[in-house]
Design a protein around this motif. Sequence first.
Motif, PDB file in Angstrom:
ATOM      1  N   UNK A 146       0.804  -1.098  -0.107  1.00 31.71           N
ATOM      2  CA  UNK A 146      -0.045   0.001  -0.005  1.00 31.71           C
ATOM      3  C   UNK A 146       0.903   1.342  -0.017  1.00 31.71           C
ATOM      4  N   UNK A 147       0.362   2.470   0.248  1.00 34.13           N
ATOM      5  CA  UNK A 147       1.107   3.671  -0.086  1.00 34.13           C
ATOM      6  C   UNK A 147       1.942   3.789   1.137  1.00 34.13           C
ATOM      7  N   UNK A 148       1.581   3.386   2.142  1.00 32.88           N
ATOM      8  CA  UNK A 148       2.554   3.614   3.311  1.00 32.88           C
ATOM      9  C   UNK A 148       3.719   2.600   3.218  1.00 32.88           C
ATOM     10  N   UNK A 149       3.592   1.482   2.680  1.00 31.36           N
ATOM     11  CA  UNK A 149       4.719   0.429   2.605  1.00 31.36           C
ATOM     12  C   UNK A 149       5.640   0.934   1.248  1.00 31.36           C
ATOM     13  N   UNK A 150       5.190   1.551   0.458  1.00 29.27           N
ATOM     14  CA  UNK A 150       5.876   2.197  -0.630  1.00 29.27           C
ATOM     15  C   UNK A 150       6.760   2.971  -0.159  1.00 29.27           C
ATOM     16  N   UNK A 151       6.369   4.361   0.421  1.00 27.69           N
ATOM     17  CA  UNK A 151       7.004   5.412   0.978  1.00 27.69           C
ATOM     18  C   UNK A 151       8.041   5.136   2.058  1.00 27.69           C
ATOM     19  N   UNK A 152       7.698   4.174   2.931  1.00 22.75           N
ATOM     20  CA  UNK A 152       8.519   3.813   4.032  1.00 22.75           C
ATOM     21  C   UNK A 152       9.549   2.908   3.468  1.00 22.75           C
ATOM     22  N   UNK A 153       9.423   2.162   2.584  1.00 20.30           N
ATOM     23  CA  UNK A 153      10.582   0.994   1.816  1.00 20.30           C
ATOM     24  C   UNK A 153      11.416   2.097   0.972  1.00 20.30           C
ATOM     25  N   UNK A 154      10.739   3.270   0.445  1.00 18.31           N
ATOM     26  CA  UNK A 154      11.917   4.167  -0.405  1.00 18.31           C
ATOM     27  C   UNK A 154      12.833   4.904   0.748  1.00 18.31           C
ATOM     28  N   UNK A 155      12.263   5.190   2.041  1.00 12.09           N
ATOM     29  CA  UNK A 155      12.820   5.990   3.012  1.00 12.09           C
ATOM     30  C   UNK A 155      14.076   4.813   3.301  1.00 12.09           C
ATOM     31  N   UNK A 156      13.808   3.698   3.688  1.00  8.85           N
ATOM     32  CA  UNK A 156      14.803   2.813   3.982  1.00  8.85           C
ATOM     33  C   UNK A 156      15.891   2.474   2.993  1.00  8.85           C
ATOM     34  N   UNK A 157      15.443   2.330   1.785  1.00  6.80           N
ATOM     35  CA  UNK A 157      16.534   2.054   0.759  1.00  6.80           C
ATOM     36  C   UNK A 157      17.361   3.357   0.653  1.00  6.80           C
TER      37      UNK A 157
END
Length: 130
Positions: free
Chosen positions: A6-17
Amino acid sequence: MSIKIDPADKWFSLYIRERDNWTCKRCGHKYDRDVPNQLQNSHFYGRANESTRFDPENCDSLCYGCHNYWENTNHEEYREFKIKQLGKKRFDLLTLRRSQHKRKDRKMEAIIWREAYRQLCKEKGVEPRK
């Protein structure tokens, strides 16, 4: 079975990477930030744990091979890595947070992590993804 992002997963994943400079924390290989699917966001305590799902201390950038190895073959090595990375006290606090209840609010998480990702990109002087 595919994982629903979902959008929360997308943004969090981009943040971590982005935080990890698009580099696998296990093998050290650096990936092209313009091809984001080459690197994954690994959760030490799985995504089902809402209380640590969006906790940066619970996550690391891993390539597919290293992610698969630590998740399915040698989770104890991943545990040792996390203890070394965080220190025993912070690792123990992460483990404690895992068992705490957190209300699911994906809309708010998406807002928080989209902004955190954009701020991190600004600090690093790179263009954020859309």
